[in-house]
Structure formats: C-alpha cells, structure tokens
Design a protein around this motif. Structure first.
Motif, PDB file in Angstrom:
ATOM      1  N   LEU A 253      70.147  58.594  -3.534  1.00 44.95           N
ATOM      2  CA  LEU A 253      71.156  57.801  -4.235  1.00 44.95           C
ATOM      3  C   LEU A 253      71.123  56.319  -3.867  1.00 44.95           C
ATOM      4  O   LEU A 253      71.818  55.522  -4.478  1.00 44.95           O
ATOM      5  CB  LEU A 253      72.560  58.347  -3.941  1.00 44.95           C
ATOM      6  CG  LEU A 253      72.840  59.751  -4.488  1.00 44.95           C
ATOM      7  CD1 LEU A 253      74.181  60.258  -3.968  1.00 44.95           C
ATOM      8  CD2 LEU A 253      72.843  59.733  -6.002  1.00 44.95           C
ATOM      9  N   THR A 254      70.330  55.960  -2.871  1.00 40.86           N
ATOM     10  CA  THR A 254      70.288  54.566  -2.450  1.00 40.86           C
ATOM     11  C   THR A 254      69.215  53.809  -3.225  1.00 40.86           C
ATOM     12  O   THR A 254      68.376  54.399  -3.910  1.00 40.86           O
ATOM     13  CB  THR A 254      69.977  54.461  -0.945  1.00 40.86           C
ATOM     14  OG1 THR A 254      68.724  55.114  -0.685  1.00 40.86           O
ATOM     15  CG2 THR A 254      71.054  55.134  -0.126  1.00 40.86           C
ATOM     16  N   ASP A 255      69.244  52.481  -3.115  1.00 40.74           N
ATOM     17  CA  ASP A 255      68.173  51.668  -3.682  1.00 40.74           C
ATOM     18  C   ASP A 255      66.853  52.094  -3.056  1.00 40.74           C
ATOM     19  O   ASP A 255      66.788  52.383  -1.862  1.00 40.74           O
ATOM     20  CB  ASP A 255      68.408  50.188  -3.387  1.00 40.74           C
ATOM     21  CG  ASP A 255      69.639  49.639  -4.072  1.00 40.74           C
ATOM     22  OD1 ASP A 255      70.023  50.194  -5.117  1.00 40.74           O
ATOM     23  OD2 ASP A 255      70.226  48.665  -3.565  1.00 40.74           O
ATOM     24  N   ILE A 256      65.792  52.088  -3.870  1.00 39.78           N
ATOM     25  CA  ILE A 256      64.518  52.528  -3.319  1.00 39.78           C
ATOM     26  C   ILE A 256      63.784  51.400  -2.601  1.00 39.78           C
ATOM     27  O   ILE A 256      62.769  51.630  -1.961  1.00 39.78           O
ATOM     28  CB  ILE A 256      63.606  53.144  -4.400  1.00 39.78           C
ATOM     29  CG1 ILE A 256      63.215  52.117  -5.460  1.00 39.78           C
ATOM     30  CG2 ILE A 256      64.270  54.342  -5.028  1.00 39.78           C
ATOM     31  CD1 ILE A 256      62.195  52.636  -6.445  1.00 39.78           C
ATOM     32  N   THR A 257      64.293  50.182  -2.698  1.00 40.96           N
ATOM     33  CA  THR A 257      63.753  49.079  -1.910  1.00 40.96           C
ATOM     34  C   THR A 257      64.834  48.021  -1.742  1.00 40.96           C
ATOM     35  O   THR A 257      65.827  48.007  -2.483  1.00 40.96           O
ATOM     36  CB  THR A 257      62.511  48.458  -2.575  1.00 40.96           C
ATOM     37  OG1 THR A 257      61.944  47.479  -1.683  1.00 40.96           O
ATOM     38  CG2 THR A 257      62.854  47.774  -3.879  1.00 40.96           C
ATOM     39  N   THR A 258      64.633  47.156  -0.768  1.00 49.45           N
ATOM     40  CA  THR A 258      65.547  46.037  -0.626  1.00 49.45           C
ATOM     41  C   THR A 258      65.409  45.104  -1.821  1.00 49.45           C
ATOM     42  O   THR A 258      64.394  45.101  -2.508  1.00 49.45           O
ATOM     43  CB  THR A 258      65.243  45.271   0.678  1.00 49.45           C
ATOM     44  OG1 THR A 258      66.257  44.300   0.906  1.00 49.45           O
ATOM     45  CG2 THR A 258      63.897  44.589   0.616  1.00 49.45           C
TER      46      THR A 258
END
Length: 396
Positions: A253-258
């Motif tokens: 569920l998080t961003d896959i990259t900064t």
C-alpha cells in the motif's frame, strides 16, 4: 503488479472520516498560500495540531507500538496529499527519526521523542558541503573532542528547514587523517546552540533552503549518535530512505519509490494540460484534435505512468527524468500562456499545478538527495555490478 481495490471496513471508514474532519477543520486556502509564500515545507500550527491529536506519533510508530495500520497510514498519506499539504520537513524528520531511535542515548531520546510526537521538534539534514556536492563522505565540518563534549566548526549547504527546525542531523569529520567513511561521526545538534548561523535561500521553484555555519559550536557528548567514527553506519538508514533504495512494505500500500508524490504532482499538471487542450479555442477548434498535440500528450502520460510504476532507485531516476522531459513538452503544447506564473494575469492555472511551475521545479527534483547521474551510477555499480565509474581521463 496488483491493482486490486482495497475495500475499507467499518473501522477504516470511520478513521478516514475522522481524518477528513480534522483536515477540514484545520486546513484553509489561507494557510496553504502563506506556506507557499515562505517555501518552508511545513505549516507549523497545523503540524502542532496533528501532534496534539496523536496523528504524528501514530504515523511514526508501528502497529505493535500503537501506531497506524498499513491501511490507515495510506489513508493518512492520501488525504494530506489530496489537499496539497507541505510535508517536506516532516518527511525529513521521519527519515532521521529511525536513526535517532536506534542510536541515541536514553537521555537524548527522553529529550527529543516526546517533542517530535507533539509536533514541537523537527529535524533538518546536515550532510552536503559547498566543496563536496553529492559526495558527502568528503565531509570537512570538524568535530573535535573538548573534555566531556565537542566543538564543531564548518559549513553545510542545503540544510533545508534549519530556519524553522529545532535540530540538525549533522555529519562531521572526527578524524581528518582517518580512512574514508571511517572518520565520520553523526550528531543531533540543537539549532539554538550558540555559534550556529542559519542563512535562508529562496530557490527557483519558490521553495527555500538554507546554508548553516558552525563556529566553535560546543555541545555535550549526549548529542552524539552512535560510536565515534562510525557515523556512516548511523547515516546509512536515512540516506537509503532519502535515495529510495529501500523495499516497499509487504502490505503493498505504500509508494513503490521515494518522490512518488512529486510524480503525482506531475500527473496533475499533465491532466490539466489535457483539460486545456480539450477546450474550444478562439476559433472554435480544440487543440487536442491536432494529431501532434494528442500524440505528445499521450506520450507524456505514458511516461508518467511508467515512472510511477518503477520501484526503488530506478523509480527515483524515472520520475526525475520524466519531469525534466515532460515539463517543457506541456508548455510547448499549451502555447505562450503556459509560460506565465500562476500569479500572473492570463496564466493557465493557479497554484502549483501549472506547467510553468513544473518547469521550474523539474531541475530541482533532479538534484534532491543527489543528482540523477549520481543515482544512475549507483544503479550501475551496486545493482547491475558494472564497476566504479571513472571521472578522469586515463593517463597515457
């Protein structure tokens, strides 16, 4: 890649409603405009209100510690982004906090943790120096033993937020004659310590950063993080997080990259461009009907989708490079009015969604935490195994 829809249960729906109610009561257009005028990357009154409600501690801690679940954290992220809240200073603090919690003494943790959770303390990054650029291991800012404490002398560039933060996560050289990477020590230095001077700089994208100077700055040893000359180990975690060289959470569920949030801002600009291209012009024609315009806008959207779907360091490079390429493309497609700043009469867009702002912002996104070329070299060397780059001509 899993595009499955997450159905919210009753508890998560209630959480989403509480978040939206809190933000609706505490966020206004006036607050957002005031922050954009300073470029400080945080709305301090709002940040403290988040702390008072327990939102910051919940975001910064694990579920086992009473923090947000993965779904709640994603809701919290998305609802703040939806309003365009500035989160740069809190994001930097979160990166540094992991190292502080791991390496700080109990005495220092007692001083800072509660303040961070209440929204009363923020951390800035003190890595880059005028002569070092992205190679922060060339650090010349000197920390010398002085009895039970330390004396620090030197200068740092791009210590963004030092004008409003309470501490700087400071990289120092504690053994000038020592081996590279084994002569560095990290400190968490209170920014109100005598001898520290902060000079604020406005950047081309209406953001701000600072230069910090350290002249005989005396601090107790309790502000040291980790062992003497082992600062690279202390710094490695926050540095990896800033670079995007970390794996996505298992929950998916998080961003896959900064910098995915920067990529979303680029997507908003591209959507705005399509909306303007579909509007009838003075001659009654839509520019989107031009095959060249529709092709270029379609290509821009494809690049954005690809960049936002690219993980780790690869994604960081893809987002930054796509922004540099797409920003002038959007301006060219939309015509001369696209070059007007949002505050200018006749501008195509208000706020930060316009192509003119994206064009000014793109070069800076390409140097945050290191230049695009630095990250390409990191990918080549550490992921693809291609060896160290050579920056000098071979001797004859």
């Amino acid at each position: 890649m899993d595009f499955a829809r997450v159905e919210l249960g009753a508890t998560d729906r209630e959480f989403q409603e509480r978040v939206r109610a809190f933000l609706a009561a505490n966020v206004s257009d006036e607050l957002l405009r005031a922050e954009r005028a300073t470029g400080d990357g945080v709305i301090l009154d709002l940040h403290r209100a988040m702390g008072a409600r327990g939102w910051l501690e919940a975001e910064a801690t694990t579920v086992d510690e009473g923090g947000f679940t993965a779904i709640q954290k994603r809701i919290w992220d998305l609802e703040r982004r939806r309003l365009g809240l500035p989160l740069e200073r809190w994001g930097a603090t979160m990166m540094i906090l992991q190292a502080v919690r791991q390496y700080a003494t109990p005495e220092l943790l007692d001083e800072v943790l509660a303040r961070v959770y209440r929204g009363e303390a923020l951390f800035s990054m003190g890595y880059t120096e005028p002569e070092g650029g992205s190679d922060i291991a060339t650090c010349k800012t000197r920390a010398a033993r002085d009895g039970d404490g330390w004396v620090i002398n030197g200068q740092k560039m791009f210590t963004s937020g030092a004008n409003i933060c309470q501490y700087v996560f400071l990289l120092t050289n504690t053994d000038p004659a020592g081996k590279r990477h084994r002569n560095l020590t990290m400190f968490l230095v209170p920014l109100d310590t005598p001898g520290i001077e902060v000079q604020r700089l406005q950047t081309v994208d209406d953001d701000s950063t600072t230069i910090t100077y350290y002249a005989d700055v005396r601090i107790p040893d309790r502000y040291r993080l980790g062992e003497v000359n082992d600062g690279w180990a202390v710094l490695s975690g926050p540095l990896a997080a800033e670079h995007g060289a970390v794996d996505s959470a298992d929950a998916g569920l998080t961003d896959i990259t900064t910098m995915s949030n920067f990529g979303m801002a680029m997507a908003i600009s591209a959507d705005l461009a399509v909306g303007l291209a579909t509007a009838d012009g003075p001659d009654g024609r839509r520019s989107l009907n031009d095959d060249a315009v529709s092709y270029r806008l379609g290509r821009a959207h494809s690049r954005i989708e690809a960049a936002l779907s690219t993980p780790s360091l690869f994604g960081r490079v893809a987002i930054a490079q796509a922004m540099r390429d797409i920003a002038p493309e959007l301006m060219d497609v939309l015509g001369g009015a696209a070059a007007l700043a949002s505050s200018t009469p006749g501008a195509l867009a208000d706020g930060e969604q316009g192509p003119e702002y994206l064009y000014r912002w793109a070069p800076l996104v390409g140097i945050y935490g290191g230049t695009i070329d630095v990250f390409r070299n990191m990918i080549a060397q550490h992921i693809l195994g291609l060896g160290r780059p050579t920056y000098v001509a071979p001797t004859k």
